[in-house]
Design a protein around this motif. Structure first.
Motif, short mmCIF file in Angstrom:
data_model
loop_
_atom_site.label_atom_id
_atom_site.label_comp_id
_atom_site.label_asym_id
_atom_site.label_seq_id
_atom_site.Cartn_x
_atom_site.Cartn_y
_atom_site.Cartn_z
N ALA A 195 70.55 -58.36 36.46
CA ALA A 195 69.55 -59.14 35.97
C ALA A 195 67.62 -58.69 35.27
CB ALA A 195 68.84 -60.06 37.11
N VAL A 196 67.39 -58.96 34.23
CA VAL A 196 66.72 -58.67 33.97
C VAL A 196 64.66 -58.47 34.75
CG1 VAL A 196 64.40 -57.60 31.90
CG2 VAL A 196 67.09 -58.75 31.73
N VAL A 197 64.61 -57.74 35.05
CA VAL A 197 63.69 -57.77 36.18
C VAL A 197 62.23 -57.39 35.43
CG1 VAL A 197 62.72 -57.35 38.71
CG2 VAL A 197 65.76 -57.53 37.81
N PHE A 198 61.39 -58.26 35.64
CA PHE A 198 59.86 -57.79 35.49
C PHE A 198 58.93 -57.50 36.59
CE2 PHE A 198 61.76 -59.88 31.18
CZ PHE A 198 60.98 -58.84 30.27
N LEU A 199 58.88 -57.05 37.02
CA LEU A 199 58.03 -56.28 38.33
C LEU A 199 56.37 -56.22 37.87
CD1 LEU A 199 58.04 -55.86 41.81
CD2 LEU A 199 58.05 -53.78 40.70
N MET A 200 56.02 -57.45 38.55
CA MET A 200 54.15 -57.81 38.12
C MET A 200 53.83 -57.26 38.77
SD MET A 200 55.70 -61.34 35.82
CE MET A 200 54.09 -61.47 35.52
N SER A 201 52.43 -56.80 39.18
CA SER A 201 51.80 -56.17 39.60
C SER A 201 50.22 -55.18 39.63
CB SER A 201 51.98 -55.77 41.12
OG SER A 201 51.20 -54.77 42.03
N ASP A 202 49.53 -54.88 40.23
CA ASP A 202 48.21 -53.99 39.79
C ASP A 202 49.00 -52.30 40.82
OD1 ASP A 202 48.29 -54.62 42.27
OD2 ASP A 202 45.91 -55.40 42.75
N PHE A 203 49.90 -52.76 41.19
CA PHE A 203 50.58 -51.33 41.89
C PHE A 203 49.36 -50.61 42.73
CE2 PHE A 203 53.69 -52.33 38.85
CZ PHE A 203 54.79 -52.60 39.65
N ILE A 204 48.90 -51.25 43.40
CA ILE A 204 48.38 -50.90 44.16
C ILE A 204 48.35 -50.65 45.19
CG2 ILE A 204 45.34 -50.91 45.54
CD1 ILE A 204 44.59 -52.79 43.03
N ILE A 205 48.76 -49.60 46.28
CA ILE A 205 49.53 -48.96 46.86
C ILE A 205 48.61 -48.33 48.28
CG2 ILE A 205 52.16 -47.47 47.88
CD1 ILE A 205 52.35 -47.87 45.02
N PRO A 206 48.68 -49.04 49.24
CA PRO A 206 47.66 -48.75 50.93
C PRO A 206 48.95 -47.59 51.07
CG PRO A 206 48.45 -51.32 50.64
CD PRO A 206 49.45 -50.41 48.98
N GLU A 207 47.90 -46.42 51.61
CA GLU A 207 48.44 -45.04 51.88
C GLU A 207 48.88 -45.16 53.29
OE1 GLU A 207 46.15 -42.27 50.50
OE2 GLU A 207 47.14 -42.58 48.43
N TYR A 208 49.50 -44.42 54.05
CA TYR A 208 49.88 -44.28 55.34
C TYR A 208 48.52 -43.37 55.93
CZ TYR A 208 54.61 -47.02 55.93
OH TYR A 208 55.20 -48.11 55.83
N ASP A 209 48.45 -43.20 57.42
CA ASP A 209 47.38 -41.97 57.68
C ASP A 209 48.55 -40.47 57.68
OD1 ASP A 209 45.53 -43.44 57.30
OD2 ASP A 209 45.55 -44.23 59.35
N SER A 210 49.45 -41.36 58.42
CA SER A 210 50.36 -39.68 58.78
C SER A 210 51.65 -40.24 58.55
CB SER A 210 49.27 -39.11 60.01
OG SER A 210 49.90 -40.26 60.92
N GLU A 211 52.38 -39.75 57.99
CA GLU A 211 53.84 -40.24 57.31
C GLU A 211 54.10 -38.95 56.97
OE1 GLU A 211 55.51 -42.33 59.95
OE2 GLU A 211 54.08 -43.74 60.08
N GLU A 212 55.15 -38.21 57.35
CA GLU A 212 56.28 -37.95 56.10
C GLU A 212 56.53 -38.32 54.65
OE1 GLU A 212 59.80 -36.47 57.92
OE2 GLU A 212 58.18 -35.05 59.67
N GLU A 213 56.25 -39.33 54.71
CA GLU A 213 56.83 -40.02 53.29
C GLU A 213 55.70 -41.26 53.47
OE1 GLU A 213 61.36 -40.36 51.65
OE2 GLU A 213 61.18 -41.55 53.40
#
Length: 310
Positions: free
Chosen positions: A182-200
């Motif tokens: 499919a043609v996927v339109f991913l629509m967001s403000d792309f504000i991504i919360p961060e983990y405090d302590s994770e390798e990834e």
């Protein structure tokens, strides 16, 4: 006197009708041709083989048939007549904010409507995925004006169950249920919360999931922002509250050093995100709550269409 439910239903119908009229006009006047050139022809189906003729592309030779028959044959393809469009829209609380009378979610809804009506005009299927920190609503791709109007109603008026943001959750669901390309339109403000302590970090996980989606589908990221998220006005000391966590912080917006650091930081984040998308071959465009999203969309369609022709 009308009952509250009747008033709400009347308001839904009024708003849906307003956006339907505006979207249909924009599709008719500006977007129909550019939408077609940007996406049509990307899907092709094998049709038959025929004898090679001078001028045929060497790469289209079917070597198995050629070996059996003793002279060259080429594969012929036909353009896939029907596309499947999926609108994957972030409706977390951060998108409900806006410094003017228009929130980011309002703008995403209008953009989604414009894409849905463009697809409908071209006889394509349209599906909808709404997500926050969980999958909120999924409408499988289908055709027809009635279905498109239902998609629009859900975008505008769906009541959230979750408050946070988890783009990974939305993409994982999409990758699991959407078997056909499919043609996927991913629509967001792309504000991504961060983990405090994770390798990834959550951003790393998100980029991995994006890459998976890109391998399966034609992915376009549509990023909305509010002008105040890029450059704070000088209005003295202001208490800011995170709409998803409830955390508050006192900030002196008149501090010139802070304003400069804030502007540089947000610019760096945006440029880094855009580079990550380009590295993965993912198309994207950005627009604000105060900009003409229809003009931005048409420019994107035209740019993409010209690139495909080359």
């Amino acid at each position: 006197m009308e009952e509250p439910d009747q008033e709400f239903t009347r308001e839904i119908l009024r708003k849906v009708r307003q956006i339907e009229i505006r979207s249909n006009r924009l599709v008719s006047e500006a977007l129909a041709g550019s939408y077609h050139s940007a996406f049509k022809g990307q899907g092709i189906d094998f049709e038959e083989v025929r004898e090679y003729q001078p001028g045929d592309e060497v790469r289209s030779i079917d070597w198995n048939v050629t070996a059996k028959m003793g002279f060259p044959f080429v594969k012929q393809y036909r353009e896939e007549r029907e596309l499947t469009i999926l609108l994957a829209i972030d409706i977390s609380k951060s998108t409900q904010w806006g410094s003017t009378h228009r929130s980011k979610r309002d703008k995403l809804a209008e953009l989604g409507a414009l894409l849905a009506f463009s697809a409908n005009r071209n006889g394509d299927k349209v599906g909808l995925l709404l997500f926050s920190d969980q999958v909120e609503k999924f409408l499988p791709p289908a055709k027809g004006q009635k279905h498109v109007l239902r998609v629009l109603r859900e975008i505008l008026f769906h009541q959230n169950h979750g408050s946070g943001t988890d783009l990974n959750e939305g993409l994982r669901f999409l990758n699991r249920v959407m078997r056909r390309r499919a043609v996927v339109f991913l629509m967001s403000d792309f504000i991504i919360p961060e983990y405090d302590s994770e390798e990834e970090t959550r951003e790393d996980l998100f980029l991995k999931e994006l890459a998976t989606t890109r391998r399966k589908h034609d992915l376009v990221c549509c990023q909305v922002h509010d002008s105040m998220e890029k450059e704070l006005p000088s209005v003295g000391r202001v208490i800011f509250e995170d709409s998803e966590t409830g955390e508050t912080k006192l900030i002196n917006t008149s501090d010139k050093r802070f304003q400069s650091q804030y502007k540089t930081h947000t610019k760096d984040i945006q440029e880094s995100f855009a580079r990550q998308l380009r590295r993965r071959g993912i198309d994207n465009f950005e627009f604000s709550t105060s900009s003409d999203y229809a003009k931005t969309l048409q420019e994107f369609f035209n740019t993409r269409g010209n690139r495909i022709k080359r």
